[in-house]
Scaffold this motif. Structure first.
Motif, mmCIF file in Angstrom:
data_model
loop_
_atom_site.group_PDB
_atom_site.id
_atom_site.type_symbol
_atom_site.label_atom_id
_atom_site.label_comp_id
_atom_site.label_asym_id
_atom_site.label_seq_id
_atom_site.Cartn_x
_atom_site.Cartn_y
_atom_site.Cartn_z
ATOM 1 N N SER A 119 -146.411 20.674 -2.711
ATOM 2 C CA SER A 119 -145.368 21.612 -3.116
ATOM 3 C C SER A 119 -144.022 20.911 -3.300
ATOM 4 C CB SER A 119 -145.220 22.729 -2.075
ATOM 5 O OG SER A 119 -146.417 23.449 -1.936
ATOM 6 N N TYR A 120 -143.822 19.820 -2.573
ATOM 7 C CA TYR A 120 -142.597 19.039 -2.706
ATOM 8 C C TYR A 120 -142.499 18.398 -4.094
ATOM 9 C CZ TYR A 120 -138.995 15.587 -1.531
ATOM 10 O OH TYR A 120 -137.846 14.825 -1.507
ATOM 11 N N HIS A 125 -147.877 27.300 -7.989
ATOM 12 C CA HIS A 125 -147.982 28.507 -7.179
ATOM 13 C C HIS A 125 -149.436 28.841 -6.854
ATOM 14 C CE1 HIS A 125 -143.864 29.441 -8.895
ATOM 15 N NE2 HIS A 125 -143.690 29.560 -7.601
ATOM 16 N N LEU A 126 -150.334 28.624 -7.824
ATOM 17 C CA LEU A 126 -151.748 28.946 -7.605
ATOM 18 C C LEU A 126 -152.298 28.177 -6.414
ATOM 19 C CD1 LEU A 126 -154.414 30.273 -8.438
ATOM 20 C CD2 LEU A 126 -154.775 28.375 -10.039
ATOM 21 N N ALA A 168 -143.480 26.274 2.162
ATOM 22 C CA ALA A 168 -144.174 25.848 0.942
ATOM 23 C C ALA A 168 -143.868 26.756 -0.240
ATOM 24 C CB ALA A 168 -145.685 25.809 1.188
ATOM 25 N N VAL A 169 -143.598 28.030 0.037
ATOM 26 C CA VAL A 169 -143.357 29.005 -1.031
ATOM 27 C C VAL A 169 -142.156 28.615 -1.897
ATOM 28 C CG1 VAL A 169 -142.506 31.356 -1.412
ATOM 29 C CG2 VAL A 169 -144.486 30.983 0.041
ATOM 30 N N PHE A 170 -141.088 28.101 -1.265
ATOM 31 C CA PHE A 170 -139.862 27.833 -2.043
ATOM 32 C C PHE A 170 -139.411 26.377 -1.970
ATOM 33 C CE2 PHE A 170 -138.407 28.919 2.209
ATOM 34 C CZ PHE A 170 -137.396 27.984 2.448
ATOM 35 N N LEU A 171 -140.243 25.475 -1.421
ATOM 36 C CA LEU A 171 -139.820 24.087 -1.238
ATOM 37 C C LEU A 171 -139.482 23.413 -2.567
ATOM 38 C CD1 LEU A 171 -139.381 21.721 0.676
ATOM 39 C CD2 LEU A 171 -141.805 21.151 0.444
ATOM 40 N N PHE A 172 -140.318 23.608 -3.575
ATOM 41 C CA PHE A 172 -140.057 22.984 -4.877
ATOM 42 C C PHE A 172 -138.726 23.473 -5.442
ATOM 43 C CE2 PHE A 172 -140.275 22.755 -9.488
ATOM 44 C CZ PHE A 172 -140.726 21.457 -9.693
ATOM 45 N N ARG A 177 -133.682 22.445 -7.069
ATOM 46 C CA ARG A 177 -132.630 23.424 -7.393
ATOM 47 C C ARG A 177 -132.988 24.246 -8.638
ATOM 48 N NH1 ARG A 177 -127.482 22.825 -4.969
ATOM 49 N NH2 ARG A 177 -127.463 21.160 -3.405
ATOM 50 N N THR A 178 -134.229 24.712 -8.674
ATOM 51 C CA THR A 178 -134.674 25.577 -9.761
ATOM 52 C C THR A 178 -134.638 27.034 -9.310
ATOM 53 O OG1 THR A 178 -136.993 25.336 -9.080
ATOM 54 C CG2 THR A 178 -136.165 23.816 -10.755
ATOM 55 N N LYS A 179 -134.452 27.919 -10.252
ATOM 56 C CA LYS A 179 -134.325 29.342 -9.959
ATOM 57 C C LYS A 179 -135.660 29.915 -9.492
ATOM 58 C CE LYS A 179 -131.829 33.182 -10.178
ATOM 59 N NZ LYS A 179 -130.664 33.369 -9.299
ATOM 60 N N SER A 180 -135.624 30.732 -8.464
ATOM 61 C CA SER A 180 -136.843 31.362 -7.967
ATOM 62 C C SER A 180 -137.264 32.508 -8.882
ATOM 63 C CB SER A 180 -136.640 31.897 -6.551
ATOM 64 O OG SER A 180 -135.661 32.918 -6.540
#
Length: 284
Positions: A119-120, A125-126, A168-172, A177-180
């Motif tokens: 995820s880093y 997402h899958l 892991a859900v938002f680590l990337f 610094r990408t929009k969720s």
């Protein structure tokens, strides 16, 4: 032996086809080779009894690690998905029926850390949600053997699963610094809901429902720390930020009736409301 050689040959053949006309077919061969290797080890252990359980387990871990490395190098989510499915299928295929929460959950946590590492690097997402489903699927499947005396063998690992997948859900998004999107807040809410429901049941059975307040306070502090980090680093992802604030407020509100007498509940909730209004003003 022949099936192992076939799996290695499929991997080698697939690697040779990558970047050429038959790139998609090459990825399919690599996936098939990984699946063949998993089944070869499984058959050697279960059907032919050629190798004992521990070496078989080690070989399957090795195959999973290799699959993850190949997936990142080739930028192939298909290979990563096959590796994860094989990794989580390993304890099912090699099951002996003996209850071993520490061994099983340690292995699952190790796999989860692998997914966290991917995820880093990749915004797959899958893969993350597949690992999430497999982890909690194995967890709930193993809980038929749970007894109250197993509390301290289970609760730390459940907390570990929660923290791991919450990150892991938002680590990337955090690293790059990408929009969720909608998926990140949805994943955070589902993960928090499962953990709260499981911990409430475990703690209530082992001690008393009032001790659940320790869990809810820890969860509130956990999400407040996220809010603080986002504000300090000026990571203005409003969807994630509001999700963290909402979760912190929810778990703080749930804590109040567990700890305070009836006379203080109304006053404490009123104070919390003022604090939330103050935060809203600061965030505009």
């Amino acid at each position: 032996g022949l099936s192992i050689l076939a799996g290695v040959a499929m991997l080698a053949g697939g690697m040779q086809m990558l970047g050429r006309k038959y790139h998609a077919f090459g990825q399919g061969l690599i996936g098939g080779g990984i699946a063949t290797l998993y089944f070869s080890v499984f058959a050697a252990f279960r059907f032919y009894e050629l190798i004992p359980m521990l070496p078989a387990f080690g070989l399957m871990i090795f195959i999973t690690v290799c699959a993850g490395g190949i997936a990142i190098r080739l930028n192939s989510m298909l290979v990563a998905v096959l590796g994860i499915l094989g990794g989580f299928g390993t304890p099912v295929m090699l099951s002996t029926g003996v209850v071993n929460f520490v061994g099983l959950f340690s292995y699952m946590l190790l796999l989860g850390c692998g997914v966290l590492g991917i995820s880093y690097k990749k915004n797959w997402h899958l893969l993350t949600y597949l690992a999430f489903l497999c982890t909690y699927g194995l967890f709930f499947g193993s809980m038929h053997a749970y007894r109250v005396e197993h509390f301290w063998q289970v609760m730390p690992f459940v907390s570990g699963f929660f923290v791991l997948f919450s990150t892991a859900v938002f680590l990337f998004n955090l690293v790059n610094r990408t929009k969720s999107t909608l998926l990140e807040p949805l994943g955070l809410l589902i993960n928090a809901g499962i953990y709260f429901a499981v911990s409430y049941q475990l703690v209530s059975e082992a001690y008393d429902y009032r001790w659940v307040a320790a869990v809810t306070l820890a969860l509130a502090a956990f999400y407040v720390a996220h809010v603080w980090y986002f504000l300090v680093r000026k990571l203005l992802d409003r969807e994630l930020l509001f999700c963290f604030i909402g979760l912190a407020a929810f778990f703080l509100a749930v804590t109040v009736p567990m700890l305070l007498s009836a006379e203080w509940i109304t006053a404490s909730w009123a104070i919390q409301a003022f604090v939330m209004l103050w935060i809203a003003g600061k965030l505009r």
